[in-house]
Write a protein that holds these residues in place. Sequence first.
Motif, PDB file in Angstrom:
ATOM      1  N   LEU A   1      52.789  57.862  -3.721  1.00 53.68           N
ATOM      2  CA  LEU A   1      53.031  58.459  -5.030  1.00 53.68           C
ATOM      3  C   LEU A   1      51.703  58.727  -5.732  1.00 53.68           C
ATOM      4  N   PRO A   2      51.141  59.925  -5.582  1.00 51.24           N
ATOM      5  CA  PRO A   2      49.865  60.243  -6.225  1.00 51.24           C
ATOM      6  C   PRO A   2      50.072  60.829  -7.622  1.00 51.24           C
ATOM      7  N   TYR A   3      49.864  60.018  -8.636  1.00 48.82           N
ATOM      8  CA  TYR A   3      49.952  60.518 -10.016  1.00 48.82           C
ATOM      9  C   TYR A   3      48.840  61.538 -10.248  1.00 48.82           C
ATOM     10  N   ASN A   4      49.117  62.542 -11.055  1.00 52.75           N
ATOM     11  CA  ASN A   4      48.109  63.583 -11.293  1.00 52.75           C
ATOM     12  C   ASN A   4      47.236  63.278 -12.506  1.00 52.75           C
ATOM     13  N   ALA A   5      47.420  62.131 -13.118  1.00 53.69           N
ATOM     14  CA  ALA A   5      46.600  61.747 -14.261  1.00 53.69           C
ATOM     15  C   ALA A   5      46.215  60.277 -14.112  1.00 53.69           C
TER      16      ALA A   5
ATOM     17  N   MET B   1      46.015  59.305 -21.429  1.00 49.66           N
ATOM     18  CA  MET B   1      46.521  59.576 -20.079  1.00 49.66           C
ATOM     19  C   MET B   1      46.609  58.281 -19.263  1.00 49.66           C
ATOM     20  N   ILE B   2      45.621  57.407 -19.428  1.00 46.72           N
ATOM     21  CA  ILE B   2      45.629  56.127 -18.723  1.00 46.72           C
ATOM     22  C   ILE B   2      46.775  55.257 -19.223  1.00 46.72           C
ATOM     23  N   LYS B   3      47.005  55.240 -20.520  1.00 44.74           N
ATOM     24  CA  LYS B   3      48.114  54.461 -21.086  1.00 44.74           C
ATOM     25  C   LYS B   3      49.447  54.975 -20.550  1.00 44.74           C
ATOM     26  N   ASN B   4      49.590  56.275 -20.458  1.00 43.12           N
ATOM     27  CA  ASN B   4      50.800  56.893 -19.908  1.00 43.12           C
ATOM     28  C   ASN B   4      50.996  56.475 -18.442  1.00 43.12           C
ATOM     29  N   LEU B   5      49.905  56.539 -17.665  1.00 45.21           N
ATOM     30  CA  LEU B   5      49.958  56.119 -16.266  1.00 45.21           C
ATOM     31  C   LEU B   5      50.375  54.657 -16.156  1.00 45.21           C
ATOM     32  N   ASP B   6      49.785  53.806 -16.985  1.00 45.78           N
ATOM     33  CA  ASP B   6      50.103  52.382 -16.965  1.00 45.78           C
ATOM     34  C   ASP B   6      51.592  52.150 -17.222  1.00 45.78           C
ATOM     35  N   ASP B   7      52.135  52.860 -18.195  1.00 47.16           N
ATOM     36  CA  ASP B   7      53.563  52.722 -18.502  1.00 47.16           C
ATOM     37  C   ASP B   7      54.429  53.183 -17.332  1.00 47.16           C
ATOM     38  N   GLU B   8      54.031  54.269 -16.681  1.00 47.88           N
ATOM     39  CA  GLU B   8      54.831  54.799 -15.567  1.00 47.88           C
ATOM     40  C   GLU B   8      54.786  53.885 -14.344  1.00 47.88           C
TER      41      GLU B   8
ATOM     42  N   GLY C   1      54.296  50.681 -14.524  1.00 48.83           N
ATOM     43  CA  GLY C   1      55.120  49.542 -14.955  1.00 48.83           C
ATOM     44  C   GLY C   1      56.602  49.835 -14.818  1.00 48.83           C
ATOM     45  N   ARG C   2      57.019  51.043 -15.157  1.00 47.29           N
ATOM     46  CA  ARG C   2      58.428  51.438 -15.039  1.00 47.29           C
ATOM     47  C   ARG C   2      58.871  51.435 -13.576  1.00 47.29           C
ATOM     48  N   LEU C   3      57.997  51.905 -12.687  1.00 44.34           N
ATOM     49  CA  LEU C   3      58.309  51.927 -11.262  1.00 44.34           C
ATOM     50  C   LEU C   3      58.457  50.509 -10.713  1.00 44.34           C
ATOM     51  N   VAL C   4      57.506  49.634 -11.043  1.00 50.95           N
ATOM     52  CA  VAL C   4      57.555  48.251 -10.560  1.00 50.95           C
ATOM     53  C   VAL C   4      58.794  47.536 -11.094  1.00 50.95           C
ATOM     54  N   LYS C   5      59.105  47.769 -12.353  1.00 53.53           N
ATOM     55  CA  LYS C   5      60.304  47.154 -12.955  1.00 53.53           C
ATOM     56  C   LYS C   5      61.563  47.615 -12.226  1.00 53.53           C
ATOM     57  N   HIS C   6      61.608  48.878 -11.863  1.00 59.56           N
ATOM     58  CA  HIS C   6      62.768  49.415 -11.151  1.00 59.56           C
ATOM     59  C   HIS C   6      62.899  48.792  -9.759  1.00 59.56           C
TER      60      HIS C   6
END
Length: 201
Positions: free
Chosen positions: A3-7, A36-43, A45-50
């Motif tokens: 999963l390569p995030y673009n940001a 952008m880093i904060k957004n990445l961190d949240d995403e 975190g959302r993936l790991v939580k899932h």
Amino acid sequence: LYLPYNAPHAPLQAQKKYYEQLAYIKDPVKRVYAAMIKNLDDEVGRLVKHIDSLGLGENTLIVFLSDNGGAVYNGTTDNAPYRGGKLTNFEGGLRVPFMIRWRGNIKPATAVSNPVISLDVFTTFASQAGLTLPTDRIYDGVDLMPFILGEKKESPHTALYWRSDFNKAIRKGDWKFIVNEYDNSFQLYDLKNDKEEKHNL
């Protein structure tokens, strides 16, 4: 899953809700980048939580890493205290976030102090999945798990190598040699005593 995030990456664009959270950052370029880093961190975190919510945390090896240091040329970061950044073979270009999580297998806050490289991800995954790899080729990476679990104490690599166009580097132990074939220059650093690479020996 790869999963390569673009940001965070150019173009520098951030969601308004993240940008507004960081009003204390006065430089607008750094503020967008941090958003952008904060957004990445949240995403992430959302993936790991899932993954955990599905009961797969103990059967999923998660690696988070970057492919290069921050891009100093666009004003987003300076990679301090390290010299250089993306597209260089200085520590600011080579030292990157590299985190591994495997619930029930790797203890939280475990750290490996010896240098590793992204090439190790493939070999580690293959080994932990119990795969038998073809023997008609050489694999650059090593299985990091024995080093992470403390079963092996030595460095995973006797030497590491990098090449980006005319820039080349080799690290062996605490020594790093950099060759710039464009201007035929050479640099040698003792990273143990000069991690900021200020003194070309």
